[in-house]
Design a protein around this motif. Structure first.
Motif, PDB file in Angstrom:
ATOM      1  N   LEU A  96      -9.781  35.485 -27.869  1.00  0.00           N
ATOM      2  CA  LEU A  96     -10.472  34.243 -27.521  1.00  0.00           C
ATOM      3  C   LEU A  96      -9.500  33.110 -27.228  1.00  0.00           C
ATOM      4  N   SER A  97      -8.458  33.005 -28.047  1.00  0.00           N
ATOM      5  CA  SER A  97      -7.521  31.894 -27.874  1.00  0.00           C
ATOM      6  C   SER A  97      -6.780  31.993 -26.546  1.00  0.00           C
ATOM      7  N   ARG A  98      -6.394  33.213 -26.167  1.00  0.00           N
ATOM      8  CA  ARG A  98      -5.654  33.366 -24.905  1.00  0.00           C
ATOM      9  C   ARG A  98      -6.556  33.199 -23.695  1.00  0.00           C
ATOM     10  N   ILE A  99      -7.787  33.685 -23.793  1.00  0.00           N
ATOM     11  CA  ILE A  99      -8.745  33.438 -22.709  1.00  0.00           C
ATOM     12  C   ILE A  99      -8.951  31.940 -22.542  1.00  0.00           C
ATOM     13  N   GLY A 100      -9.123  31.239 -23.671  1.00  0.00           N
ATOM     14  CA  GLY A 100      -9.303  29.796 -23.621  1.00  0.00           C
ATOM     15  C   GLY A 100      -8.111  29.078 -23.022  1.00  0.00           C
ATOM     16  N   LEU A 101      -6.910  29.517 -23.407  1.00  0.00           N
ATOM     17  CA  LEU A 101      -5.702  28.858 -22.904  1.00  0.00           C
ATOM     18  C   LEU A 101      -5.548  29.065 -21.405  1.00  0.00           C
ATOM     19  N   VAL A 102      -5.760  30.295 -20.932  1.00  0.00           N
ATOM     20  CA  VAL A 102      -5.631  30.565 -19.492  1.00  0.00           C
ATOM     21  C   VAL A 102      -6.611  29.703 -18.704  1.00  0.00           C
ATOM     22  N   GLY A 103      -7.857  29.645 -19.178  1.00  0.00           N
ATOM     23  CA  GLY A 103      -8.848  28.817 -18.500  1.00  0.00           C
ATOM     24  C   GLY A 103      -8.465  27.352 -18.507  1.00  0.00           C
ATOM     25  N   LEU A 104      -7.920  26.885 -19.631  1.00  0.00           N
ATOM     26  CA  LEU A 104      -7.531  25.475 -19.730  1.00  0.00           C
ATOM     27  C   LEU A 104      -6.366  25.154 -18.807  1.00  0.00           C
ATOM     28  N   LEU A 105      -5.429  26.075 -18.679  1.00  0.00           N
ATOM     29  CA  LEU A 105      -4.299  25.855 -17.769  1.00  0.00           C
ATOM     30  C   LEU A 105      -4.769  25.800 -16.317  1.00  0.00           C
ATOM     31  N   LEU A 106      -5.737  26.636 -15.973  1.00  0.00           N
ATOM     32  CA  LEU A 106      -6.306  26.575 -14.623  1.00  0.00           C
ATOM     33  C   LEU A 106      -7.037  25.257 -14.407  1.00  0.00           C
ATOM     34  N   LEU A 141     -14.209  20.660 -14.746  1.00  0.00           N
ATOM     35  CA  LEU A 141     -15.144  20.413 -15.843  1.00  0.00           C
ATOM     36  C   LEU A 141     -15.684  21.725 -16.410  1.00  0.00           C
ATOM     37  N   LEU A 142     -16.082  22.641 -15.527  1.00  0.00           N
ATOM     38  CA  LEU A 142     -16.643  23.916 -15.971  1.00  0.00           C
ATOM     39  C   LEU A 142     -15.606  24.740 -16.725  1.00  0.00           C
ATOM     40  N   LEU A 143     -14.424  24.897 -16.131  1.00  0.00           N
ATOM     41  CA  LEU A 143     -13.364  25.666 -16.790  1.00  0.00           C
ATOM     42  C   LEU A 143     -12.939  25.018 -18.100  1.00  0.00           C
ATOM     43  N   GLY A 144     -12.828  23.701 -18.096  1.00  0.00           N
ATOM     44  CA  GLY A 144     -12.392  22.999 -19.301  1.00  0.00           C
ATOM     45  C   GLY A 144     -13.364  23.184 -20.450  1.00  0.00           C
ATOM     46  N   CYS A 145     -14.655  23.032 -20.168  1.00  0.00           N
ATOM     47  CA  CYS A 145     -15.672  23.188 -21.223  1.00  0.00           C
ATOM     48  C   CYS A 145     -15.669  24.614 -21.776  1.00  0.00           C
ATOM     49  N   ALA A 175     -21.811  20.616 -25.277  1.00  0.00           N
ATOM     50  CA  ALA A 175     -22.697  19.510 -24.868  1.00  0.00           C
ATOM     51  C   ALA A 175     -22.430  19.038 -23.433  1.00  0.00           C
ATOM     52  N   PRO A 176     -21.173  18.736 -23.055  1.00  0.00           N
ATOM     53  CA  PRO A 176     -20.947  18.329 -21.666  1.00  0.00           C
ATOM     54  C   PRO A 176     -21.183  19.462 -20.668  1.00  0.00           C
ATOM     55  N   LEU A 177     -21.001  20.715 -21.116  1.00  0.00           N
ATOM     56  CA  LEU A 177     -21.285  21.852 -20.239  1.00  0.00           C
ATOM     57  C   LEU A 177     -22.779  21.907 -19.913  1.00  0.00           C
ATOM     58  N   VAL A 178     -23.615  21.686 -20.926  1.00  0.00           N
ATOM     59  CA  VAL A 178     -25.066  21.648 -20.710  1.00  0.00           C
ATOM     60  C   VAL A 178     -25.430  20.506 -19.772  1.00  0.00           C
ATOM     61  N   GLN A 179     -24.809  19.338 -19.993  1.00  0.00           N
ATOM     62  CA  GLN A 179     -25.066  18.193 -19.113  1.00  0.00           C
ATOM     63  C   GLN A 179     -24.657  18.521 -17.677  1.00  0.00           C
ATOM     64  N   LEU A 180     -23.511  19.183 -17.518  1.00  0.00           N
ATOM     65  CA  LEU A 180     -23.039  19.562 -16.187  1.00  0.00           C
ATOM     66  C   LEU A 180     -24.026  20.512 -15.510  1.00  0.00           C
ATOM     67  N   MET A 181     -24.543  21.471 -16.271  1.00  0.00           N
ATOM     68  CA  MET A 181     -25.481  22.438 -15.708  1.00  0.00           C
ATOM     69  C   MET A 181     -26.808  21.778 -15.313  1.00  0.00           C
ATOM     70  N   ILE A 182     -27.237  20.765 -16.069  1.00  0.00           N
ATOM     71  CA  ILE A 182     -28.531  20.125 -15.810  1.00  0.00           C
ATOM     72  C   ILE A 182     -28.427  19.076 -14.706  1.00  0.00           C
ATOM     73  N   THR A 183     -27.391  18.241 -14.776  1.00  0.00           N
ATOM     74  CA  THR A 183     -27.293  17.099 -13.859  1.00  0.00           C
ATOM     75  C   THR A 183     -26.295  17.308 -12.724  1.00  0.00           C
ATOM     76  N   GLY A 184     -25.411  18.300 -12.868  1.00  0.00           N
ATOM     77  CA  GLY A 184     -24.380  18.518 -11.857  1.00  0.00           C
ATOM     78  C   GLY A 184     -23.160  17.649 -12.054  1.00  0.00           C
ATOM     79  N   ASP A 185     -23.127  16.892 -13.155  1.00  0.00           N
ATOM     80  CA  ASP A 185     -21.988  16.001 -13.388  1.00  0.00           C
ATOM     81  C   ASP A 185     -21.852  15.725 -14.876  1.00  0.00           C
ATOM     82  N   THR A 186     -20.653  15.397 -15.293  1.00  0.00           N
ATOM     83  CA  THR A 186     -20.385  14.932 -16.650  1.00  0.00           C
ATOM     84  C   THR A 186     -19.046  14.209 -16.625  1.00  0.00           C
TER      85      THR A 186
END
Length: 205
Positions: A96-106, A141-145, A175-186
């Motif tokens: 999990l930690s490495r998947i998270g790190l790779v996504g965060l670096l992207l 935003l999506l990758l970061g969340c 929470a911001p991921l849900v907001q992004l999915m509902i409103t298209g922005d966060t």
């Protein structure tokens, strides 16, 4: 030898904590700079492109500083989470930690491409860039969340921080991921709240 490793782990945790707290501070200051002062504009981030160009043209130094600070914020965040991933790996939380790190670096690469171009906003082609930079920001935003959620999950399963830290960080990431999915922005700044929490906990342990 065990004592040396434990001391090294505590030092690494403190360094990670400092980087994560500084990441929050840099981003917040960077976000505030264009909004305040005699040449500030409280609506600058939401203005139409042409109006934004006019606002920036009157305060180029502040705009440049803002983007440099926000770019530095994501670099510090990535640095802190890289150390965190190493600590989690030592506690057996590798996947999990490495998947998270790779996504965060992207995500960091996407954000740096946006802030790097925006730092010189008054240039030919900015209006075209503004059209497709929206997708870069949404990708960030999506990758970061998702990445912070993965890292939070790894924290829950480890002893690097108390389990509640991981749960609260997970909620702050989802929470911001849900907001992004509902409103298209966060707000991009939402990424720094779980980082601040983790950083403070690391420094207080």
């Amino acid at each position: 030898m065990i004592m040396v490793l434990e001391a090294a782990g505590r030092t690494a945790a403190r360094i990670a904590g400092v980087l994560l707290v500084l990441a929050f501070v840099c981003f917040v200051i960077g976000a505030i700079v264009p909004l305040v002062g005699p040449r500030g504009n409280p609506s600058i981030f939401s203005l139409p492109v042409r109006e934004q160009l006019l606002a920036v043209a009157g305060a180029e130094a502040g705009w440049l500083l803002a983007n440099l600070l926000m770019g530095l914020g994501i670099v510090l965040l990535a640095g802190g989470m890289t150390i965190m991933t190493a600590l989690l790996g030592r506690h057996g939380e590798v996947v999990l930690s490495r998947i998270g790190l790779v996504g965060l670096l992207l995500a960091a690469a996407l954000w740096l491409s946006v802030t790097g171009y925006r730092s010189g906003v008054v240039r030919p082609g900015f209006e075209t860039f503004a059209d497709w930079s929206v997708w870069l920001i949404r990708g960030y935003l999506l990758l970061g969340c998702l990445s912070l959620a993965a890292l939070s999950g790894a924290l829950i399963r480890s002893s690097v921080t108390p389990p509640w830290t991981g749960w609260v960080a997970l909620a702050l990431s989802v929470a911001p991921l849900v907001q992004l999915m509902i409103t298209g922005d966060t707000l991009p700044g939402f990424h720094y709240f779980p980082a601040l929490l983790i950083g403070v906990v690391l420094l207080l342990r």
